[in-house]
Design a protein around this motif. Sequence first.
Motif, PDB file in Angstrom:
ATOM      1  N   GLY A  57       0.798  -1.218   0.000  1.00  0.00           N
ATOM      2  CA  GLY A  57       0.000   0.000   0.000  1.00  0.00           C
ATOM      3  C   GLY A  57       0.829   1.266   0.000  1.00  0.00           C
ATOM      4  O   GLY A  57       2.032   1.260  -0.252  1.00  0.00           O
ATOM      5  N   LYS A  58       0.165   2.381   0.314  1.00  0.00           N
ATOM      6  CA  LYS A  58       0.786   3.702   0.236  1.00  0.00           C
ATOM      7  C   LYS A  58       1.631   4.044   1.447  1.00  0.00           C
ATOM      8  O   LYS A  58       2.490   4.923   1.372  1.00  0.00           O
ATOM      9  CB  LYS A  58      -0.287   4.773   0.051  1.00  0.00           C
ATOM     10  N   SER A  59       1.367   3.400   2.581  1.00  0.00           N
ATOM     11  CA  SER A  59       2.057   3.750   3.827  1.00  0.00           C
ATOM     12  C   SER A  59       2.885   2.582   4.338  1.00  0.00           C
ATOM     13  O   SER A  59       2.486   1.416   4.200  1.00  0.00           O
ATOM     14  CB  SER A  59       1.047   4.154   4.904  1.00  0.00           C
ATOM     15  N   PHE A  60       4.018   2.907   4.960  1.00  0.00           N
ATOM     16  CA  PHE A  60       4.795   1.870   5.621  1.00  0.00           C
ATOM     17  C   PHE A  60       4.072   1.419   6.888  1.00  0.00           C
ATOM     18  O   PHE A  60       3.760   0.253   7.065  1.00  0.00           O
ATOM     19  CB  PHE A  60       6.198   2.391   5.948  1.00  0.00           C
ATOM     20  N   CYS A  61       3.771   2.374   7.772  1.00  0.00           N
ATOM     21  CA  CYS A  61       3.003   2.075   8.986  1.00  0.00           C
ATOM     22  C   CYS A  61       2.556   3.382   9.612  1.00  0.00           C
ATOM     23  O   CYS A  61       3.389   4.235   9.932  1.00  0.00           O
ATOM     24  CB  CYS A  61       3.840   1.274   9.981  1.00  0.00           C
ATOM     25  N   ALA A  62       1.257   3.532   9.786  1.00  0.00           N
ATOM     26  CA  ALA A  62       0.683   4.790  10.271  1.00  0.00           C
ATOM     27  C   ALA A  62       0.577   4.864  11.786  1.00  0.00           C
ATOM     28  O   ALA A  62      -0.141   5.719  12.313  1.00  0.00           O
ATOM     29  CB  ALA A  62      -0.695   4.998   9.646  1.00  0.00           C
ATOM     30  N   GLY A  63       1.276   3.990  12.498  1.00  0.00           N
ATOM     31  CA  GLY A  63       1.193   4.035  13.952  1.00  0.00           C
ATOM     32  C   GLY A  63       0.025   3.232  14.472  1.00  0.00           C
ATOM     33  O   GLY A  63      -0.301   2.158  13.960  1.00  0.00           O
ATOM     34  N   ALA A  64      -0.644   3.736  15.488  1.00  0.00           N
ATOM     35  CA  ALA A  64      -1.741   3.003  16.126  1.00  0.00           C
ATOM     36  C   ALA A  64      -3.031   3.126  15.316  1.00  0.00           C
ATOM     37  O   ALA A  64      -3.371   4.208  14.837  1.00  0.00           O
ATOM     38  CB  ALA A  64      -1.961   3.525  17.541  1.00  0.00           C
ATOM     39  N   ASP A  65      -3.736   2.017  15.184  1.00  0.00           N
ATOM     40  CA  ASP A  65      -5.016   1.990  14.493  1.00  0.00           C
ATOM     41  C   ASP A  65      -6.074   2.732  15.327  1.00  0.00           C
ATOM     42  O   ASP A  65      -6.165   2.552  16.544  1.00  0.00           O
ATOM     43  CB  ASP A  65      -5.438   0.536  14.281  1.00  0.00           C
ATOM     44  N   LEU A  66      -6.870   3.556  14.660  1.00  0.00           N
ATOM     45  CA  LEU A  66      -7.863   4.370  15.379  1.00  0.00           C
ATOM     46  C   LEU A  66      -8.888   3.513  16.104  1.00  0.00           C
ATOM     47  O   LEU A  66      -9.295   3.830  17.229  1.00  0.00           O
ATOM     48  CB  LEU A  66      -8.563   5.308  14.398  1.00  0.00           C
ATOM     49  N   ASN A  67      -9.330   2.420  15.480  1.00  0.00           N
ATOM     50  CA  ASN A  67     -10.308   1.549  16.139  1.00  0.00           C
ATOM     51  C   ASN A  67      -9.719   0.902  17.390  1.00  0.00           C
ATOM     52  O   ASN A  67     -10.410   0.739  18.402  1.00  0.00           O
ATOM     53  CB  ASN A  67     -10.798   0.479  15.166  1.00  0.00           C
ATOM     54  N   TRP A  68      -8.454   0.539  17.311  1.00  0.00           N
ATOM     55  CA  TRP A  68      -7.777  -0.024  18.476  1.00  0.00           C
ATOM     56  C   TRP A  68      -7.661   1.024  19.582  1.00  0.00           C
ATOM     57  O   TRP A  68      -7.883   0.730  20.759  1.00  0.00           O
ATOM     58  CB  TRP A  68      -6.396  -0.523  18.056  1.00  0.00           C
ATOM     59  N   MET A  69      -7.365   2.262  19.204  1.00  0.00           N
ATOM     60  CA  MET A  69      -7.264   3.334  20.193  1.00  0.00           C
ATOM     61  C   MET A  69      -8.608   3.599  20.859  1.00  0.00           C
ATOM     62  O   MET A  69      -8.678   3.871  22.070  1.00  0.00           O
ATOM     63  CB  MET A  69      -6.744   4.603  19.529  1.00  0.00           C
ATOM     64  N   LYS A  70      -9.691   3.497  20.076  1.00  0.00           N
ATOM     65  CA  LYS A  70     -11.020   3.676  20.664  1.00  0.00           C
ATOM     66  C   LYS A  70     -11.311   2.591  21.690  1.00  0.00           C
ATOM     67  O   LYS A  70     -11.854   2.862  22.765  1.00  0.00           O
ATOM     68  CB  LYS A  70     -12.076   3.651  19.560  1.00  0.00           C
ATOM     69  N   ARG A  71     -10.952   1.348  21.358  1.00  0.00           N
ATOM     70  CA  ARG A  71     -11.149   0.256  22.314  1.00  0.00           C
ATOM     71  C   ARG A  71     -10.289   0.474  23.554  1.00  0.00           C
ATOM     72  O   ARG A  71     -10.739   0.278  24.687  1.00  0.00           O
ATOM     73  CB  ARG A  71     -10.790  -1.092  21.684  1.00  0.00           C
ATOM     74  N   ALA A  72      -9.038   0.897  23.323  1.00  0.00           N
ATOM     75  CA  ALA A  72      -8.111   1.055  24.444  1.00  0.00           C
ATOM     76  C   ALA A  72      -8.547   2.154  25.408  1.00  0.00           C
ATOM     77  O   ALA A  72      -8.183   2.131  26.590  1.00  0.00           O
ATOM     78  CB  ALA A  72      -6.709   1.354  23.912  1.00  0.00           C
ATOM     79  N   ALA A  73      -9.334   3.113  24.918  1.00  0.00           N
ATOM     80  CA  ALA A  73      -9.809   4.188  25.788  1.00  0.00           C
ATOM     81  C   ALA A  73     -10.643   3.655  26.945  1.00  0.00           C
ATOM     82  O   ALA A  73     -10.728   4.288  28.007  1.00  0.00           O
ATOM     83  CB  ALA A  73     -10.609   5.196  24.979  1.00  0.00           C
ATOM     84  N   GLY A  74     -11.248   2.495  26.750  1.00  0.00           N
ATOM     85  CA  GLY A  74     -12.049   1.902  27.816  1.00  0.00           C
ATOM     86  C   GLY A  74     -11.351   0.789  28.568  1.00  0.00           C
ATOM     87  O   GLY A  74     -11.975   0.110  29.401  1.00  0.00           O
TER      88      GLY A  74
END
Length: 263
Positions: A57-74
């Motif tokens: 794809g276009k990116s090597f690695c964009a860091g943390a996945d947003l959905n994972w971060m949403k889960r981690a918030a709880g």
Amino acid sequence: MYTNIITEVDIGVGIITLNRPERHNAFDDGLIAELSAAIDQMSKDPAVRVLVLSSTGKSFCAGADLNWMKRAAGYTHPENLRDAHALAEMLRRLAHCPKPTVARVQGPAFGGGVGLVACCDVAIGTIDAEFSLTEVKLGLIPAVISPHVIAAIGERYARRYMLTAERFSAAEAYRIGLLHELVTDTESLDEAVGEIVDALLNNAPGAMAECKALIAAVAWKPITPVVIEDTAQRITRLRASEEGREGMTAFLEKRKPNWIAQG
């Protein structure tokens, strides 16, 4: 075997490819677990002499996945600590892999993606790649990647880019030591990675593992009698090793050593 990565082994080269292009190869707990397992497997596989880390794809690695971060918030404290330990262990396995590691950086790397690049022994990227340590923008810190990033770019540049969270170019990444080489496009990237891999395959596998251990043992250390004695013991042991004897004999006999494919 894996859902987030692709692995292959070809003539001494193990390739791990991040394969979540629709998510810009961002981390989640599943990707981290698979990367950790694949790195461990290839580290132990005698058929693998060099490890290449790549992405689709276009990116090597964009860091943390947003959905994972949403889960981690709880998450509870123990759950967040578990995730942090898992990421730290994956990066440790990559940084301390006994095989030489090469990062093939074809696009942007943010946050933990910078950590992946920093963990590899050699990093080659395209000129249009971008980098950023974005954590403080989110009220976080680049904690578990920090030892690897600071080792790659030094404390001074870490102060700037970890605190500002600004994006910086591939040219700047090259200037500060995060990348070793810049190329114009992905075709040139594959050629440059291939040249590095070929150079590594000419070298004794055991000696390269010992060389990585040597660097880890002496880096940032004062040159004390203890360090001097340690280095003397290491070279003495290697001179008497099977590889050491074969290498010296092959040199004197003007032939290729037995770890290079004959032909």
